[in-house]
Every structure is written in C-alpha cells, then in structure tokens.
Design a protein around this motif. Structure first.
Motif, PDB file in Angstrom:
ATOM      1  N   GLN A  66       0.821  -1.212   0.000  1.00 29.86           N
ATOM      2  CA  GLN A  66       0.000   0.000   0.000  1.00 29.86           C
ATOM      3  C   GLN A  66       0.855   1.262   0.000  1.00 29.86           C
ATOM      4  N   ARG A  67       1.961   1.232   0.765  1.00 29.45           N
ATOM      5  CA  ARG A  67       2.872   2.376   0.777  1.00 29.45           C
ATOM      6  C   ARG A  67       3.518   2.580  -0.591  1.00 29.45           C
ATOM      7  N   LEU A  68       3.887   1.486  -1.242  1.00 30.92           N
ATOM      8  CA  LEU A  68       4.471   1.587  -2.579  1.00 30.92           C
ATOM      9  C   LEU A  68       3.462   2.183  -3.561  1.00 30.92           C
ATOM     10  N   LYS A  69       2.204   1.760  -3.433  1.00 29.92           N
ATOM     11  CA  LYS A  69       1.166   2.281  -4.319  1.00 29.92           C
ATOM     12  C   LYS A  69       0.935   3.768  -4.078  1.00 29.92           C
ATOM     13  N   ARG A  70       0.985   4.185  -2.817  1.00 32.66           N
ATOM     14  CA  ARG A  70       0.804   5.601  -2.498  1.00 32.66           C
ATOM     15  C   ARG A  70       1.964   6.432  -3.057  1.00 32.66           C
ATOM     16  N   ASP A  71       3.197   5.947  -2.856  1.00 29.77           N
ATOM     17  CA  ASP A  71       4.363   6.669  -3.384  1.00 29.77           C
ATOM     18  C   ASP A  71       4.296   6.757  -4.906  1.00 29.77           C
ATOM     19  N   TYR A  72       3.883   5.652  -5.531  1.00 29.68           N
ATOM     20  CA  TYR A  72       3.728   5.661  -6.993  1.00 29.68           C
ATOM     21  C   TYR A  72       2.701   6.702  -7.423  1.00 29.68           C
ATOM     22  N   ALA A  73       1.579   6.782  -6.694  1.00 26.43           N
ATOM     23  CA  ALA A  73       0.515   7.719  -7.047  1.00 26.43           C
ATOM     24  C   ALA A  73       1.000   9.168  -6.954  1.00 26.43           C
ATOM     25  N   ILE A  74       1.825   9.463  -5.934  1.00 22.31           N
ATOM     26  CA  ILE A  74       2.359  10.822  -5.787  1.00 22.31           C
ATOM     27  C   ILE A  74       3.274  11.157  -6.973  1.00 22.31           C
ATOM     28  N   LEU A  75       4.150  10.221  -7.320  1.00 22.20           N
ATOM     29  CA  LEU A  75       5.057  10.454  -8.446  1.00 22.20           C
ATOM     30  C   LEU A  75       4.290  10.580  -9.760  1.00 22.20           C
ATOM     31  N   LYS A  76       3.252   9.778  -9.911  1.00 16.67           N
ATOM     32  CA  LYS A  76       2.452   9.861 -11.133  1.00 16.67           C
ATOM     33  C   LYS A  76       1.730  11.199 -11.217  1.00 16.67           C
ATOM     34  N   SER A  77       1.300  11.724 -10.055  1.00 20.92           N
ATOM     35  CA  SER A  77       0.635  13.025 -10.064  1.00 20.92           C
ATOM     36  C   SER A  77       1.600  14.126 -10.503  1.00 20.92           C
ATOM     37  N   ILE A  78       2.889  13.933 -10.249  1.00 19.30           N
ATOM     38  CA  ILE A  78       3.902  14.882 -10.710  1.00 19.30           C
ATOM     39  C   ILE A  78       4.108  14.742 -12.218  1.00 19.30           C
ATOM     40  N   LEU A  79       4.277  13.510 -12.661  1.00 16.13           N
ATOM     41  CA  LEU A  79       4.566  13.263 -14.076  1.00 16.13           C
ATOM     42  C   LEU A  79       3.363  13.564 -14.971  1.00 16.13           C
TER      43      LEU A  79
END
Length: 239
Positions: free
Chosen positions: A139-152
């Motif tokens: 879940q933490r990995l998915k959250r971190d991915y979502a933050i990075l995707k929101s940047i990209l």
C-alpha cells in the motif's frame, strides 16, 4: 528434482527417468519465458515456491500463514524493509498481476498475499513477515507511486530513467505541494515496474507521453470543472 518428487505422483520403477523428463520440460518452458539469467532463476524459484505453497494450503494441512488481523496492532504492520526485500515483493507483484488465482478485479487475493509472504519469508529467513506487513508495504508503494504519477501527469515534467526521479525546471517544482516536492531528489527505484502493474504499460523513454496541450486547454476553460482523478483520490485518502 527434490521438489518435483514431493509433489508429482510417479510410479516407483520409472520414477527417476520420468521426473528427469518432467524437469527438462519444465526448465525449457521457464527458459523460453525468461528475458535474462536473473529472470530465469527468479521464475524457477517462484514456481517451486508456488508448488510448496499449494501443498501447505491444501485441505487437511495445518500449515497456514497467519493474517494477524487483530485490531490494535498499530505499528506492528510497519516492518523494517530492505531494498532487496522490496525488490522481490515488486518483482512478484509484477510477475503475478495477471494471474487470476493471485490477483483479481478487486486486487490481490488471499492466496496471492499468502504466496508472496511465504516467498519473502523463505528468501529472507530471519524476516518473519506477516501478511499484514506485506499488505502495508504494498500500500505504501502504491501511495508513493501515485504521488510520483501526479507529478509526471503535469505539463513540463519528465522521468529520468537513470536517476529514477522526476525532472523539470525550478519554476515547475515551485508549483507543487510539499509532499510532491520531496521527490525532487529522492529516487524511487520501483516506478517503472509499478507503472506496468497499475497502468499496464512501460514508461516510454525519458518522458511519460500524454496529451498535455489538450488537458491544459480543458483546465484553463472557465466552464470546465475537473473530476477527481484516481491519483487525487489516493492522495486525499487518510494515512
């Protein structure tokens, strides 16, 4: 051979020759699917563990992994993870994301979580991870991915595949939230693999291609009211 002998019923007189034939066919099948030596060894290991796990969870077998879902556990779900453990977890998620037994429309199944937990504990014998700890890490990995995707997903940002960080000019970074800005120099080694898992495709070169011009035009429109995206929903969720 030892694992095959435990799990495949073969008549005793022909046992050795039959198991050798099965082992050769099995290794040939894995070899054709593997992309390199590391991939080949990983697939062999995962397949062997899959056979072991199915036996352990068969009816009548008492060896079952505890979910440890008791309320009030608090920080017990936050295990200390090494890069090697996380890499194996992401590798399994990528490997079995399309296997219906382990991953369905609503996410990972009970069998999937048990399988990944069993493999991690077998690979790292001193870790003693629980299913909940593996879930929490995913879940933490998915959250971190979502933050990075929101940047990209923003215009003017790209992905540096070597440094494993988003890249843009200073002015663009100033537009981001504090939570997003912390990823400016913090590498995220698993973005490419998680992108394939959650989006079903690979990052294209140094830029995650998108129709930036069309989106900007829509957002600049006076009458346009943007809907909440999946990424925003994840970011808004309580920690």
């Amino acid at each position: 051979m030892v694992t095959l002998k435990k799990h495949l019923p073969v008549p005793v007189p022909e046992e050795l020759s039959e198991l050798q034939k099965i082992a050769v066919r099995f290794e040939d099948m894995i070899y054709k699917k593997a992309t390199d030596q590391s991939s080949y060894l990983r697939k062999i290991s995962l397949k062997m563990l899959s056979m072991e796990t199915k036996t352990q969870q068969a009816p009548g077998n008492a060896q079952v992994i505890s979910n440890q879902n008791n309320p009030g556990q608090g920080n017990q779900n936050r295990a200390s993870w090494t890069d090697d453990q996380t890499e194996i977890l992401v590798s399994m998620m990528k490997e079995y994301a399309d296997v219906s037994q382990y991953h369905g429309p609503n996410g990972w199944t009970k069998e999937g979580w048990n399988f990944m937990t069993a493999h991690l504990n077998k690979q790292f014998t001193s870790s003693n991870l629980t299913v909940n700890q593996v879930k929490y890490r995913a879940q933490r990995l998915k959250r971190d991915y979502a933050i990075l995707k929101s940047i990209l997903d923003r215009s003017g940002f790209g992905w540096d595949p070597e440094k494993k960080v988003p890249k843009s000019i200073d002015e663009k970074w100033d537009e981001l939230s504090q939570e997003q800005r912390k990823w400016r120099f913090k590498e995220f080694l698993y973005y490419d693999d998680l992108h394939k898992i959650y989006e079903g495709k690979a990052i294209q070169g140094k830029r995650c291609k998108r129709t930036a011009a069309v989106l900007e035009e829509k957002y600049n429109s006076f009458h346009f009211v943007p809907e909440e995206t999946f990424t925003e929903e994840v970011l808004r969720a309580p920690r």
